[in-house]
Scaffold this motif. Structure first.
Motif, PDB file in Angstrom:
ATOM      1  N   PRO A  82       5.427  -2.408  14.617  1.00  0.00           N
ATOM      2  CA  PRO A  82       5.053  -1.524  15.736  1.00  0.00           C
ATOM      3  C   PRO A  82       3.564  -1.189  15.671  1.00  0.00           C
ATOM      4  CG  PRO A  82       7.069  -0.761  14.690  1.00  0.00           C
ATOM      5  CD  PRO A  82       6.525  -1.869  13.828  1.00  0.00           C
ATOM      6  N   ILE A  83       2.937  -1.095  16.836  1.00  0.00           N
ATOM      7  CA  ILE A  83       1.484  -0.908  16.918  1.00  0.00           C
ATOM      8  C   ILE A  83       1.015   0.301  16.121  1.00  0.00           C
ATOM      9  CG2 ILE A  83      -0.426  -0.405  18.496  1.00  0.00           C
ATOM     10  CD1 ILE A  83       1.080  -2.151  20.568  1.00  0.00           C
ATOM     11  N   ASN A  84       1.734   1.419  16.220  1.00  0.00           N
ATOM     12  CA  ASN A  84       1.287   2.629  15.521  1.00  0.00           C
ATOM     13  C   ASN A  84       1.386   2.511  14.007  1.00  0.00           C
ATOM     14  OD1 ASN A  84       4.087   2.674  15.539  1.00  0.00           O
ATOM     15  ND2 ASN A  84       4.196   4.903  15.710  1.00  0.00           N
ATOM     16  N   GLU A  85       2.121   1.527  13.489  1.00  0.00           N
ATOM     17  CA  GLU A  85       2.225   1.333  12.043  1.00  0.00           C
ATOM     18  C   GLU A  85       1.190   0.343  11.504  1.00  0.00           C
ATOM     19  OE1 GLU A  85       6.208   0.379  10.841  1.00  0.00           O
ATOM     20  OE2 GLU A  85       7.050   1.958  12.098  1.00  0.00           O
ATOM     21  N   ARG A  86       0.429  -0.273  12.375  1.00  0.00           N
ATOM     22  CA  ARG A  86      -0.561  -1.267  11.945  1.00  0.00           C
ATOM     23  C   ARG A  86      -1.820  -0.637  11.365  1.00  0.00           C
ATOM     24  NH1 ARG A  86      -0.353  -5.396  17.114  1.00  0.00           N
ATOM     25  NH2 ARG A  86       1.905  -5.644  17.081  1.00  0.00           N
ATOM     26  N   PHE A  87      -1.992   0.642  11.589  1.00  0.00           N
ATOM     27  CA  PHE A  87      -3.212   1.319  11.156  1.00  0.00           C
ATOM     28  C   PHE A  87      -2.866   2.380  10.131  1.00  0.00           C
ATOM     29  CE2 PHE A  87      -3.473  -0.043  15.523  1.00  0.00           C
ATOM     30  CZ  PHE A  87      -4.565  -0.887  15.469  1.00  0.00           C
ATOM     31  N   PRO A  88      -3.679   2.509   9.087  1.00  0.00           N
ATOM     32  CA  PRO A  88      -3.401   3.549   8.098  1.00  0.00           C
ATOM     33  C   PRO A  88      -3.586   4.933   8.712  1.00  0.00           C
ATOM     34  CG  PRO A  88      -5.508   2.503   7.657  1.00  0.00           C
ATOM     35  CD  PRO A  88      -4.879   1.751   8.790  1.00  0.00           C
ATOM     36  N   GLU A  89      -2.740   5.850   8.284  1.00  0.00           N
ATOM     37  CA  GLU A  89      -2.863   7.216   8.775  1.00  0.00           C
ATOM     38  C   GLU A  89      -4.084   7.862   8.138  1.00  0.00           C
ATOM     39  OE1 GLU A  89       0.064  10.997   9.557  1.00  0.00           O
ATOM     40  OE2 GLU A  89       0.666   9.471   8.144  1.00  0.00           O
ATOM     41  N   LYS A  90      -4.870   8.536   8.939  1.00  0.00           N
ATOM     42  CA  LYS A  90      -6.075   9.175   8.424  1.00  0.00           C
ATOM     43  C   LYS A  90      -5.699  10.319   7.499  1.00  0.00           C
ATOM     44  CE  LYS A  90      -9.219   7.972  12.073  1.00  0.00           C
ATOM     45  NZ  LYS A  90     -10.147   8.416  13.090  1.00  0.00           N
ATOM     46  N   LYS A  91      -6.468  10.450   6.447  1.00  0.00           N
ATOM     47  CA  LYS A  91      -6.277  11.518   5.474  1.00  0.00           C
ATOM     48  C   LYS A  91      -7.469  12.457   5.531  1.00  0.00           C
ATOM     49  CE  LYS A  91      -2.617   9.676   3.398  1.00  0.00           C
ATOM     50  NZ  LYS A  91      -1.397  10.311   3.087  1.00  0.00           N
ATOM     51  N   TYR A  92      -7.197  13.712   5.253  1.00  0.00           N
ATOM     52  CA  TYR A  92      -8.230  14.739   5.295  1.00  0.00           C
ATOM     53  C   TYR A  92      -8.171  15.584   4.024  1.00  0.00           C
ATOM     54  CZ  TYR A  92      -8.208  13.562  10.233  1.00  0.00           C
ATOM     55  OH  TYR A  92      -8.273  12.884  11.418  1.00  0.00           O
ATOM     56  N   VAL A  93      -9.280  16.224   3.725  1.00  0.00           N
ATOM     57  CA  VAL A  93      -9.347  17.231   2.669  1.00  0.00           C
ATOM     58  C   VAL A  93      -9.849  18.513   3.319  1.00  0.00           C
ATOM     59  CG1 VAL A  93      -9.724  15.589   0.782  1.00  0.00           C
ATOM     60  CG2 VAL A  93     -11.696  16.513   2.009  1.00  0.00           C
ATOM     61  N   LEU A  94      -9.602  19.631   2.661  1.00  0.00           N
ATOM     62  CA  LEU A  94     -10.058  20.926   3.154  1.00  0.00           C
ATOM     63  C   LEU A  94     -11.126  21.460   2.220  1.00  0.00           C
ATOM     64  CD1 LEU A  94      -6.645  22.597   4.110  1.00  0.00           C
ATOM     65  CD2 LEU A  94      -8.264  21.426   5.608  1.00  0.00           C
ATOM     66  N   SER A  95     -12.168  22.050   2.800  1.00  0.00           N
ATOM     67  CA  SER A  95     -13.233  22.629   1.983  1.00  0.00           C
ATOM     68  C   SER A  95     -13.654  23.955   2.586  1.00  0.00           C
ATOM     69  CB  SER A  95     -14.434  21.688   1.905  1.00  0.00           C
ATOM     70  OG  SER A  95     -15.035  21.560   3.172  1.00  0.00           O
ATOM     71  N   VAL A 106     -21.313  27.915  -2.457  1.00  0.00           N
ATOM     72  CA  VAL A 106     -21.147  26.516  -2.856  1.00  0.00           C
ATOM     73  C   VAL A 106     -19.928  25.962  -2.135  1.00  0.00           C
ATOM     74  CG1 VAL A 106     -22.243  26.711  -5.121  1.00  0.00           C
ATOM     75  CG2 VAL A 106     -19.795  27.117  -4.897  1.00  0.00           C
ATOM     76  N   LYS A 107     -19.971  24.675  -1.867  1.00  0.00           N
ATOM     77  CA  LYS A 107     -18.848  24.022  -1.202  1.00  0.00           C
ATOM     78  C   LYS A 107     -17.787  23.691  -2.243  1.00  0.00           C
ATOM     79  CE  LYS A 107     -18.048  20.500   2.242  1.00  0.00           C
ATOM     80  NZ  LYS A 107     -18.695  19.419   3.006  1.00  0.00           N
ATOM     81  N   GLN A 108     -16.556  24.115  -1.958  1.00  0.00           N
ATOM     82  CA  GLN A 108     -15.441  23.815  -2.850  1.00  0.00           C
ATOM     83  C   GLN A 108     -14.303  23.228  -2.037  1.00  0.00           C
ATOM     84  OE1 GLN A 108     -15.151  27.801  -4.791  1.00  0.00           O
ATOM     85  NE2 GLN A 108     -15.099  26.542  -6.641  1.00  0.00           N
ATOM     86  N   TYR A 109     -13.543  22.340  -2.670  1.00  0.00           N
ATOM     87  CA  TYR A 109     -12.437  21.652  -2.015  1.00  0.00           C
ATOM     88  C   TYR A 109     -11.108  22.200  -2.513  1.00  0.00           C
ATOM     89  CZ  TYR A 109     -15.915  18.416  -0.353  1.00  0.00           C
ATOM     90  OH  TYR A 109     -17.003  17.881   0.271  1.00  0.00           O
ATOM     91  N   ALA A 152      -9.444  27.475  12.303  1.00  0.00           N
ATOM     92  CA  ALA A 152      -9.832  27.660  10.899  1.00  0.00           C
ATOM     93  C   ALA A 152      -9.584  26.381  10.103  1.00  0.00           C
ATOM     94  CB  ALA A 152      -9.065  28.830  10.289  1.00  0.00           C
ATOM     95  N   ILE A 153      -8.426  25.763  10.316  1.00  0.00           N
ATOM     96  CA  ILE A 153      -8.114  24.514   9.614  1.00  0.00           C
ATOM     97  C   ILE A 153      -9.084  23.417  10.055  1.00  0.00           C
ATOM     98  CG2 ILE A 153      -6.366  22.709   9.301  1.00  0.00           C
ATOM     99  CD1 ILE A 153      -5.759  25.294   7.772  1.00  0.00           C
ATOM    100  N   ASP A 154      -9.364  23.332  11.353  1.00  0.00           N
ATOM    101  CA  ASP A 154     -10.300  22.312  11.851  1.00  0.00           C
ATOM    102  C   ASP A 154     -11.692  22.494  11.262  1.00  0.00           C
ATOM    103  OD1 ASP A 154      -8.336  21.076  13.313  1.00  0.00           O
ATOM    104  OD2 ASP A 154      -8.926  21.970  15.234  1.00  0.00           O
ATOM    105  N   ALA A 155     -12.098  23.743  11.052  1.00  0.00           N
ATOM    106  CA  ALA A 155     -13.415  24.013  10.467  1.00  0.00           C
ATOM    107  C   ALA A 155     -13.467  23.601   8.996  1.00  0.00           C
ATOM    108  CB  ALA A 155     -13.759  25.497  10.605  1.00  0.00           C
ATOM    109  N   MET A 156     -12.330  23.624   8.326  1.00  0.00           N
ATOM    110  CA  MET A 156     -12.279  23.275   6.901  1.00  0.00           C
ATOM    111  C   MET A 156     -12.067  21.786   6.648  1.00  0.00           C
ATOM    112  SD  MET A 156      -9.899  26.362   5.413  1.00  0.00           S
ATOM    113  CE  MET A 156      -9.968  25.801   3.718  1.00  0.00           C
ATOM    114  N   LYS A 157     -11.504  21.046   7.618  1.00  0.00           N
ATOM    115  CA  LYS A 157     -11.104  19.662   7.347  1.00  0.00           C
ATOM    116  C   LYS A 157     -12.284  18.697   7.456  1.00  0.00           C
ATOM    117  CE  LYS A 157      -9.507  17.616  11.679  1.00  0.00           C
ATOM    118  NZ  LYS A 157      -8.373  17.177  12.461  1.00  0.00           N
TER     119      LYS A 157
END
Length: 165
Positions: A82-95, A106-109, A152-157
């Protein structure tokens, strides 16, 4: 099968074929030909059947039959995915920028989280240490919206791809 995996299988170091993805297409070339000009097969990465795959058999010179068979097999496996499975899912971190020792932020994760019915705790790693940061999918982050405002989550990701920077 993911696009990246298909490219790795087709472009095996012993193969006479090289696969490249660009501008929404997967192109197959002879390894020694000039890339971007002499593809023998062109596949839009979001198609589901052979009708939309273009070929230029004049550029097939010196391709080993076993390599051509591998290309055709991999393309069929991609078409079956399936088309949606052909691409890796994007991963994020929070800081977050934090004043840990003194007035200089200081920036911390985030490297761990504790969630209970009425409390959420972020645990932060050492300053600027992204390598041990906890990874989240967009779905994971969306589920946190019950605890935190989405803004808030969008600002951290930030993307995790460059985690080892």
């Amino acid at each position: 099968m993911k696009i990246k995996e298909a490219i790795e299988i087709i472009s095996d170091s012993t193969s006479t074929v090289l696969a490249k993805e660009s501008n929404g297409f997967l192109h197959m070339y002879h390894r020694d030909f000039k890339v971007n000009a002499n593809w023998f097969l062109e596949m839009p990465i979001d198609v589901t059947n052979w009708d939309y795959i273009c070929s230029d058999w004049d550029c097939l010179l010196d391709i080993e039959p076993r390599d051509l068979a591998r290309v055709m097999d991999v393309i069929q496996r991609l078409l079956d995915t399936p088309i949606n499975e052909r691409f890796p899912e994007k991963k994020y971190v929070l800081s977050a920028m934090r004043c840990v020792e003194g007035p200089v932020p200081v920036k911390q994760y985030v490297d761990a989280m504790n969630i209970s019915t009425n409390n959420v705790e972020f645990h932060f790693g050492f300053a600027n240490e992204k390598a041990n940061a906890m990874e989240f999918t967009q779905e994971d982050l969306d589920s946190l919206s019950g605890f935190f405002p989405k803004d808030a989550i969008d600002a951290m990701k930030e993307p995790a791809e460059d985690k080892n920077d």
